[in-house]
Motif scaffolding. Structure first.
Motif, PDB file in Angstrom:
ATOM      1  N   ARG A 183       0.833  -1.205   0.000  1.00 20.94           N
ATOM      2  CA  ARG A 183       0.000   0.000   0.000  1.00 20.94           C
ATOM      3  C   ARG A 183       0.863   1.248   0.000  1.00 20.94           C
ATOM      4  O   ARG A 183       0.563   2.227  -0.693  1.00 20.94           O
ATOM      5  CB  ARG A 183      -0.925  -0.038   1.228  1.00 20.94           C
ATOM      6  CG  ARG A 183      -1.693   1.254   1.502  1.00 20.94           C
ATOM      7  CD  ARG A 183      -2.448   1.770   0.307  1.00 20.94           C
ATOM      8  NE  ARG A 183      -3.431   0.815  -0.162  1.00 20.94           N
ATOM      9  CZ  ARG A 183      -4.122   0.958  -1.294  1.00 20.94           C
ATOM     10  NH1 ARG A 183      -3.909   2.009  -2.075  1.00 20.94           N
ATOM     11  NH2 ARG A 183      -5.002   0.054  -1.657  1.00 20.94           N
ATOM     12  N   ASP A 187       0.698   4.095  -2.890  1.00 20.04           N
ATOM     13  CA  ASP A 187       0.401   5.490  -2.586  1.00 20.04           C
ATOM     14  C   ASP A 187       1.504   6.430  -3.055  1.00 20.04           C
ATOM     15  O   ASP A 187       1.271   7.630  -3.245  1.00 20.04           O
ATOM     16  CB  ASP A 187       0.181   5.675  -1.079  1.00 20.04           C
ATOM     17  CG  ASP A 187      -1.094   5.003  -0.593  1.00 20.04           C
ATOM     18  OD1 ASP A 187      -1.949   4.675  -1.447  1.00 20.04           O
ATOM     19  OD2 ASP A 187      -1.216   4.763   0.622  1.00 20.04           O
ATOM     20  N   ALA A 207      -1.519  -4.008  -6.105  1.00 24.37           N
ATOM     21  CA  ALA A 207      -2.884  -4.023  -5.571  1.00 24.37           C
ATOM     22  C   ALA A 207      -3.242  -5.402  -5.041  1.00 24.37           C
ATOM     23  O   ALA A 207      -3.917  -5.537  -4.014  1.00 24.37           O
ATOM     24  CB  ALA A 207      -3.874  -3.596  -6.657  1.00 24.37           C
ATOM     25  N   ASP A 211      -4.139  -6.301  -1.043  1.00 18.50           N
ATOM     26  CA  ASP A 211      -5.517  -6.775  -0.816  1.00 18.50           C
ATOM     27  C   ASP A 211      -6.546  -5.722  -1.182  1.00 18.50           C
ATOM     28  O   ASP A 211      -7.595  -5.590  -0.535  1.00 18.50           O
ATOM     29  CB  ASP A 211      -5.714  -7.195   0.654  1.00 18.50           C
ATOM     30  CG  ASP A 211      -4.818  -8.371   1.042  1.00 18.50           C
ATOM     31  OD1 ASP A 211      -4.589  -9.238   0.180  1.00 18.50           O
ATOM     32  OD2 ASP A 211      -4.343  -8.408   2.185  1.00 18.50           O
ATOM     33  N   ASP A 212      -6.257  -4.965  -2.244  1.00 16.37           N
ATOM     34  CA  ASP A 212      -7.181  -3.928  -2.718  1.00 16.37           C
ATOM     35  C   ASP A 212      -7.870  -4.456  -3.973  1.00 16.37           C
ATOM     36  O   ASP A 212      -7.422  -4.234  -5.095  1.00 16.37           O
ATOM     37  CB  ASP A 212      -6.406  -2.644  -3.021  1.00 16.37           C
ATOM     38  CG  ASP A 212      -7.331  -1.460  -3.280  1.00 16.37           C
ATOM     39  OD1 ASP A 212      -8.476  -1.682  -3.701  1.00 16.37           O
ATOM     40  OD2 ASP A 212      -6.890  -0.315  -3.069  1.00 16.37           O
ATOM     41  N   ASP A 214     -10.787  -3.735  -5.413  1.00 18.38           N
ATOM     42  CA  ASP A 214     -11.385  -2.789  -6.355  1.00 18.38           C
ATOM     43  C   ASP A 214     -10.331  -2.113  -7.219  1.00 18.38           C
ATOM     44  O   ASP A 214     -10.550  -1.895  -8.416  1.00 18.38           O
ATOM     45  CB  ASP A 214     -12.208  -1.748  -5.594  1.00 18.38           C
ATOM     46  CG  ASP A 214     -13.512  -2.328  -5.062  1.00 18.38           C
ATOM     47  OD1 ASP A 214     -14.179  -3.058  -5.813  1.00 18.38           O
ATOM     48  OD2 ASP A 214     -13.838  -2.085  -3.888  1.00 18.38           O
ATOM     49  N   LEU A 215      -9.194  -1.787  -6.638  1.00 19.32           N
ATOM     50  CA  LEU A 215      -8.113  -1.224  -7.447  1.00 19.32           C
ATOM     51  C   LEU A 215      -7.625  -2.250  -8.451  1.00 19.32           C
ATOM     52  O   LEU A 215      -7.407  -1.933  -9.629  1.00 19.32           O
ATOM     53  CB  LEU A 215      -6.955  -0.758  -6.552  1.00 19.32           C
ATOM     54  CG  LEU A 215      -5.717  -0.250  -7.278  1.00 19.32           C
ATOM     55  CD1 LEU A 215      -6.052   0.924  -8.191  1.00 19.32           C
ATOM     56  CD2 LEU A 215      -4.623   0.138  -6.287  1.00 19.32           C
ATOM     57  N   TRP A 216      -7.467  -3.482  -8.006  1.00 15.69           N
ATOM     58  CA  TRP A 216      -7.028  -4.554  -8.904  1.00 15.69           C
ATOM     59  C   TRP A 216      -7.995  -4.695 -10.085  1.00 15.69           C
ATOM     60  O   TRP A 216      -7.584  -4.784 -11.242  1.00 15.69           O
ATOM     61  CB  TRP A 216      -6.929  -5.863  -8.126  1.00 15.69           C
ATOM     62  CG  TRP A 216      -6.321  -6.999  -8.887  1.00 15.69           C
ATOM     63  CD1 TRP A 216      -5.009  -7.350  -8.930  1.00 15.69           C
ATOM     64  CD2 TRP A 216      -7.014  -7.938  -9.712  1.00 15.69           C
ATOM     65  NE1 TRP A 216      -4.822  -8.450  -9.741  1.00 15.69           N
ATOM     66  CE2 TRP A 216      -6.045  -8.829 -10.241  1.00 15.69           C
ATOM     67  CE3 TRP A 216      -8.343  -8.123 -10.068  1.00 15.69           C
ATOM     68  CZ2 TRP A 216      -6.375  -9.871 -11.089  1.00 15.69           C
ATOM     69  CZ3 TRP A 216      -8.676  -9.161 -10.924  1.00 15.69           C
ATOM     70  CH2 TRP A 216      -7.701 -10.032 -11.420  1.00 15.69           C
TER      71      TRP A 216
END
Length: 398
Positions: A183, A187, A207, A211-212, A214-216
């Motif tokens: 992360r 960022d 991503a 564990d993101d 939606d970004l992935w």
């Protein structure tokens, strides 16, 4: 009678201690005279004893020397070069990092910066050079885990410079790159990374580690989403997040040929019918059915896939979902289906790997003409059957 010596001539650290430091030093100087890597290693060890500043200086000097060299490296010298690279990496990680973690990360990033230049001038048909850098990836991201924001800046700059290489190294880093550091790296990267495919791939790897979901998902292009394997990956991730309806939609995106997914559907148009699906897509589609509550249909599809492919993992999944004792009957049916399967080799592979040696031997005896045909695995099968089923073993080797 002379007293028996306790010193062994077997080479080990314990036995060499008896030579004493002066004699060992002489031997090392003698050996280093014809071994450049050993001489460099000895200098590194001396620098490490002197302190982190001198060690960092010695490592930086060697990295600079390798980076500016322009001579071609033959296959004969490739191993020596890789050993030298690994020795310097190990000194960064094991000796410098505990004393100066920020400087160690900066030097290791410079070490990774050597890759494109070396790839252009090292003769490497075996792929040993990229393998060495991939093997080093866990060290890089383990250092990044402990780095402060200032130290992490060198790694962020490197991600911008070579997103394609770093996407590969992130995949090779194993568990070394955790969600918090992933992360932080995300960022720190600016929006320009999204403008090229390699940059999007890098962001998607980060991503994933962060564990993101939606970004992935936002980094998957419509063309990629039309690939059955990518659709399966998307659906599997959405299922893990409990987003069942979205998982179904992701799978269906690969069902209808369109201009967006034509590369994956072999140029078909709508009138040509649905695209060829893949085992990954089929497996996840069954999991989606389970999540939607259609468990009977999911089980029916598992059995159909087993009948078609003789897949042991699919059968085990199918059996694990049956009530007690029903699995025994189903397994007997599976063995009977394998025995009648038109592909003798596939049937034997399934029965031997299960393992079901009695059924495999019966298959050989029932279909001896097919069993006698030469196959790469015939000798191994015969060896495994020889003790209990000698007749079948003899047929396989005949």
């Amino acid at each position: 009678m002379a007293r028996q010596s306790r010193i062994s001539t077997r080479l080990s650290a314990a036995s060499l201690v008896y030579l004493g430091a002066p004699r060992l030093a002489d031997l090392l100087i003698e050996a280093g005279a014809g071994n450049a890597n050993l001489k460099r290693r000895l200098r590194l060890e001396l620098a490490a004893e002197a302190g982190p500043d001198l060690l960092a200086l010695e490592i930086a000097k060697r990295i600079t020397a390798v980076s500016v060299a322009g001579t071609r490296v033959s296959w004969r010298k490739r191993g020596e070069l890789i050993d030298d690279l690994n020795a310097h990496r190990e000194m960064i990680v094991a000796r410098l990092a505990p004393e100066a973690p920020g400087e160690a990360l900066a030097l290791l990033v410079r070490w990774f910066d050597l890759y494109p230049g070396l790839a252009a001038r090292v003769k490497d048909t075996k792929g040993e050079l990229p393998a060495a850098f991939e093997a080093a990836a866990p060290d890089l991201f383990a250092l990044a885990e402990a780095a402060g924001d200032e130290a992490l800046r060198d790694l962020v700059d490197a991600l911008h410079r070579r997103p394609q290489d770093y996407a590969r190294w992130i995949s090779a880093s194993g568990e070394a790159l955790g969600p918090v550091t992933a992360r932080r790296l995300l960022d720190s990267l600016d929006a320009s990374a999204r403008k090229i495919p390699a940059g999007r791939n890098l962001l998607r790897r980060l991503a994933d580690r962060a564990d993101d979901l939606d970004l992935w998902l936002s980094l998957v292009t419509p063309e990629q989403a039309g690939s059955p394997d990518m659709a399966a990956d998307i659906a599997r991730r959405l299922l893990g997040a409990g987003r069942v309806s979205e998982a179904r939609a992701a799978l269906e995106a690969a069902l209808s040929p369109s201009p967006l997914n034509r590369p994956w559907t072999f140029g078909r148009h709508q009138k040509d019918g649905p695209p060829r699906l893949t085992p990954a897509w089929e497996t996840v589609s069954i999991d989606v059915l389970d999540a939607e509550g259609d468990r009977d249909e999911a089980q029916a599809l598992r059995w159909s896939l087993f009948e078609r492919d003789l897949s042991a993992p699919v059968l085990r999944d199918y059996l694990s979902r049956l009530p007690d004792f029903d699995d025994v009957e189903a397994l007997d049916l599976a063995f009977a289906h394998a025995a009648a399967h038109p592909d003798f080799e596939a049937a034997m592979r399934f029965l031997m790997d299960w393992p079901a040696h009695r059924e495999a031997a019966a298959l050989v005896l029932a279909r001896p003409r097919e069993a006698r045909q030469p196959r790469p695995l015939s000798a191994a099968w015969a060896s495994r059957l020889a003790q209990r089923f000698p007749e079948a073993s003899e047929i396989l080797t005949g």
